[in-house]
Design an enzyme around this catalytic site. Structure first.
Site, PDB file in Angstrom:
ATOM      1  N   ASP A   1       0.862  -1.177   0.000  1.00 49.61           N
ATOM      2  CA  ASP A   1       0.000   0.000   0.000  1.00 49.61           C
ATOM      3  C   ASP A   1       0.899   1.227   0.000  1.00 49.61           C
ATOM      4  OD1 ASP A   1      -2.273   1.697   0.170  1.00 49.61           O
ATOM      5  OD2 ASP A   1      -3.354   0.142   1.245  1.00 49.61           O
TER       6      ASP A   1
ATOM      7  N   HIS B   1      11.327   0.252 -11.822  1.00 50.48           N
ATOM      8  CA  HIS B   1      11.465  -1.010 -12.552  1.00 50.48           C
ATOM      9  C   HIS B   1      10.364  -1.962 -12.107  1.00 50.48           C
ATOM     10  CE1 HIS B   1      15.367   0.063 -14.205  1.00 50.48           C
ATOM     11  NE2 HIS B   1      15.816   0.322 -12.991  1.00 50.48           N
TER      12      HIS B   1
END
Length: 507
Positions: free
Chosen positions: A215, A290
């Site tokens: 989260d 990434h």
């Protein structure tokens, strides 16, 4: 003045969106400890991992809250009853042990409120909370306590501690001011609702922090003003964000700089669905990503949020600069999504030096809706018209290649077994040196509560593309007090140029 106090010189020249004044405690832990030291062992605490430290911690706070250090020595402690530590001034909590949750109530395990000139830290960089959230999560429960909450705290710092596996949020700052948070590791389970750091405050500097969860990594909420977030490592996380934003949103002068995001939900998201108010003067620069699902994601109709009455939250004067790396699948979720409400369009938005490419497939999309400014799919204009534009790029932009971090996790932590307490890292963004050395870097094993590891840092006014230079004087807590001086400069990345082969579709 206290060595951990961050002094801001040349204030008229400071870049808009950075700090508005000094941050951190006003007096040193060394000075506080000379006033009084309250060792929790003297108030009934036992380092046996079963005796409840809550009552002893409350009693020690009562004795030292008006000037002194509450000292939790190395060892393993249990906490069954939560503590609300209220009032006080010129006080500190030195957590050199590890506190393990054994209670099951909701609320906040540790809450600090209505306090000024405050420091929460570990002098060894080994102090930690183990929340054992998996005991809730394995049963499918999203209930349970949060670990640490600060409310109405001013002139403070939190540093050199690890917060692990909270049943709910890990660390929140509510209506605080003039704070510094740094040298922290937060490690949670792979599910929503386990926020890393949430802040809705004024004049707070958050830097050199690693977060693992699913989260919020480091998220700004409303109302907030003058928040500077730097050198952040979202290591298999939800990613950094703003929101969720609702009615009467009031956020301004926010800078995120040097944010590295690996295998997360997004690199940065602004999330709302209806509502009202304004976000202004937002800078998101020097981002590397990434393997993330989303990269830049501004969504004014976020489907995970119930619709709120109102035309939408207005975003204005937003700069996205120097983003590099790769996204998981650019055809499904392109690296740029700026979708703004027709009743509250985004204006004065700039996207520049942005070069990212897909890890899967051979094309990616850029989507803009009611977003006006300069760059990619943004439209010229003042926001008086409505539009939707989708660009499709079929060739990788030049300069998108970006470094990775050696500590990138191979997999997320689950929700059904214990999550190990990490060592606080010494690197949070490729090529950037942390502003302050770890407190425990120069501390011997014969630890006693005598002084802080906080650091004096003087900002040098700089362009928005540069990070401030900090000169840090680290003070160990070995008795007698000894000092080690380090100078750290955060390094930015050079600009990259991009060329795209795009097909534009405007509706």
């Amino acid at each position: 003045m206290y060595v951990s106090r961050l002094l801001l010189f040349l204030a008229p020249l400071l870049v808009k969106g950075q700090l508005s004044g000094s941050v951190g405690p006003l007096t040193s832990v060394s000075s506080k400890s000379q006033t009084k030291t309250c060792n929790v062992l003297d108030y009934g605490a036992v380092a046996d991992k079963s005796t409840d430290i809550g009552p002893a911690l409350s009693s020690a706070w009562d004795e030292c809250a008006d000037g002194g250090v509450v000292y939790i020595p190395p060892g393993d402690y249990a906490i069954e009853t939560w503590v609300k530590l209220s009032g006080g001034k010129a006080c500190a909590i030195q957590l050199d042990g590890i506190i393990y949750r054994t209670g099951t109530d909701g609320g906040n395990m540790i809450m600090i409120e209505h306090t000024s000139d405050f420091e929460f830290f570990s002098s060894t960089s080994k102090g930690a909370f183990q929340g054992y959230g998996y005991e809730f999560h394995a049963k499918g429960s999203s209930d349970g306590p949060r670990i640490l909450r600060l409310y109405d705290v001013s002139d403070f710092s939190v540093h050199d501690v690890a917060l692990v596996d909270s049943p709910l949020f890990h660390f929140s700052m509510d209506t605080c001011s003039n704070g510094e948070v740094y040298n922290m590791a937060i490690r949670g389970g792979n599910m929503g609702g386990l926020d890393g750091i949430d802040v809705w405050s004024t004049n707070v500097w958050i830097h050199d922090v690693e977060v693992t969860n699913k989260d919020e990594c480091v998220t700004v909420k409303s109302p907030s003003k003058n928040i500077l977030v730097e050198n952040i490592y979202c290591n298999w996380s939800g990613g950094c964000a703003m929101g969720s934003l609702g009615t009467d949103t009031d956020i301004s002068d926010i800078v995120y700089r040097n944010v590295y995001t690996w295998k997360s939900n997004q690199m940065y998201m602004v999330k709302s669905n209806g509502g009202s108010g304004t976000v202004s003067n937002l800078v998101l620069e020097n981002f590397i990503g990434h393997g993330n699902a989303y990269s830049l994601d501004i969504d004014s109709a976020w489907s995970s949020m119930s619709t709120i009455e109102g035309d939408g939250v207005e975003l204005k004067n937003v700069t996205i600069r120097n983003w590099k790396g790769t996204e998981a699948d650019g055809s499904q979720r392109g690296p740029i999504k700026v979708k703004c409400a027709s009743g509250a369009p985004c204006t004065d938005v700039t996207v520049e030096d942005f070069a990212m490419w897909t890890e899967s497939g051979d094309e990616q999309t850029y989507v803009c809706e009611n977003a006006f400014g300069d760059g990619f799919c943004l439209a010229d204009g003042d926001g008086t018209s409505t539009f939707t534009t989708t660009l499709t790029a079929s060739a990788a932009p030049s300069g998108y290649s970006a470094p990775s971090m050696d500590a990138d996790l191979e997999t997320a932590f689950g929700t059904d077994s214990e999550i190990p307490i990490p060592t606080i890292p010494t690197s949070f963004y490729p090529g950037a040196t942390p502003y302050s050395a770890l407190a425990g870097a120069s501390v011997s094993s014969s630890q006693v509560p005598a002084a802080s590891s906080s650091a004096e840092a003087k900002f040098v006014a700089s362009p928005a593309t540069s990070s401030p230079t900090a000169t840090s004087t680290a003070i160990s807590s070995v008795d007698p007090v000894s000092a080690a001086t380090t100078t750290a400069t955060s390094h930015g990345h050079g600009k990259s140029h991009h060329k795209h082969q795009c097909r534009a579709h405007r509706h």
